[in-house]
Write an enzyme that holds these catalytic residues in place. Structure first.
Site, short mmCIF file in Angstrom:
data_model
loop_
_atom_site.label_atom_id
_atom_site.label_comp_id
_atom_site.label_asym_id
_atom_site.label_seq_id
_atom_site.Cartn_x
_atom_site.Cartn_y
_atom_site.Cartn_z
N GLN A 189 -84.06 52.86 -10.45
CA GLN A 189 -83.31 53.70 -9.26
C GLN A 189 -84.35 53.64 -8.40
OE1 GLN A 189 -81.14 57.28 -10.18
NE2 GLN A 189 -82.67 58.34 -8.86
N ASP A 190 -85.35 54.20 -8.08
CA ASP A 190 -86.70 54.32 -7.11
C ASP A 190 -87.87 54.24 -7.60
OD1 ASP A 190 -86.23 56.88 -7.94
OD2 ASP A 190 -86.55 57.71 -5.74
N PRO A 191 -88.87 54.12 -6.95
CA PRO A 191 -90.41 54.14 -7.40
C PRO A 191 -90.72 55.40 -7.90
CG PRO A 191 -90.05 52.96 -5.29
CD PRO A 191 -88.95 53.60 -5.40
N VAL A 247 -83.55 51.28 -4.75
CA VAL A 247 -84.28 51.74 -3.66
C VAL A 247 -85.74 51.41 -3.67
CG1 VAL A 247 -84.99 53.82 -2.34
CG2 VAL A 247 -82.48 53.48 -3.22
N TYR A 290 -85.88 59.87 -5.24
CA TYR A 290 -84.77 59.36 -4.53
C TYR A 290 -84.48 59.83 -2.91
CZ TYR A 290 -80.19 56.92 -5.20
OH TYR A 290 -79.63 55.83 -5.13
#
EC number: 3.2.2.27
Length: 252
Positions: free
Chosen positions: A86-88, A147, A156
């Site tokens: 999803q994101d870091p 992302v 997020y």
């Protein structure tokens, strides 16, 4: 379409001429593979400049030299498996590879469940005492977050900055230009990307997210639970059927 955007939109906004692709932070292999138009390169540069401005007011992860780290670990020609994140991690433990953390950080809960599923499905796999997945990437596993940056402590938080167009472009380019890859889509946000993938030439595997929250949920979902999904075995079976060397998941 690209010419229209260039004339009607980009020409009316402030932008920076690109004289070298180095400012895009991508490896040379990926710059050549993606074949982005000048307009798209300028769009990516604008996004990277936006991140630089945000760093002046907040802590942003990962650092600039890790945003495109995935592109240096896994060359396009070597891709066998794509795992979307999803994101870091917003605690700063991320490395620029989805789900991976550096050696000095503890293993996050989602990655613990990934290791648990591997132990369940592969008797040769023994969970390591670290969460660095670099060796998967060098074998041809593209570990890509959809992302690529995040603000400290705010999961997020950069979902609306414009990363999605770029990572969608990467996913669709891999789907279009390569054959017989395995895409592992875990959780709703990753599964939404299935529309970008040609399932007639790739294997698309779907399951719930490996997070403990998803694992503990009693709600009956459309997709199977992550624990028990058997994606790692299915991936290697598919690769072998298409004359590709399987991934050594235990090699960490």
């Amino acid at each position: 379409m690209d010419n229209w955007l260039k004339q009607e939109i980009w020409s009316k906004t402030q932008h920076q001429d690109i004289t070298s692709d180095d400012c895009l932070l991508l490896s040379t292999d990926w710059v050549e593979f993606l074949q982005m138009s000048q307009f798209l390169k300028q769009k990516l540069l604008q996004l990277l400049n936006c991140i630089k401005e945000k760093r002046k007011k907040a802590v942003i992860y990962p650092p600039d030299n890790k945003i495109m780290f995935w592109s240096y670990c896994c060359a396009p020609r070597d891709i066998k498996v794509v795992i979307l994140g999803q994101d870091p991690y917003h605690g700063g433990q991320g490395t620029g590879l989805a789900f991976s953390v550096s050696y000095e950080h503890s293993i996050p809960p989602s990655l613990k469940n990934i290791f648990f599923e591997l132990q369940r499905s592969d008797p040769l796999f023994h969970a390591p005492n670290h969460g660095c997945l670099n060796s998967w990437a060098t074998q041809g596993v593209l570990l890509l977050n959809t992302v690529l940056t995040v603000e400290k402590g705010k999961a997020y938080s950069h979902s609306d900055l414009g990363w999605q167009w770029f990572t969608n472009y990467i996913i669709s380019s891999v789907s279009e230009k390569l054959s017989n890859c395995v895409f592992m889509l875990w959780g709703t946000k990753a599964i939404e990307k299935s529309i970008l993938i040609d399932s007639s030439k790739h294997l698309v595997l779907k399951a719930q997210h490996p997070s403990p929250l998803a694992a503990a949920s009693q709600r009956v979902g459309t997709w199977p639970k992550f624990i028990g999904c058997d994606h790692f075995n299915q991936a290697n079976k598919y690769l072998e059927e298409h004359k590709k060397k399987p991934i050594s998941w235990a090699l960490l």
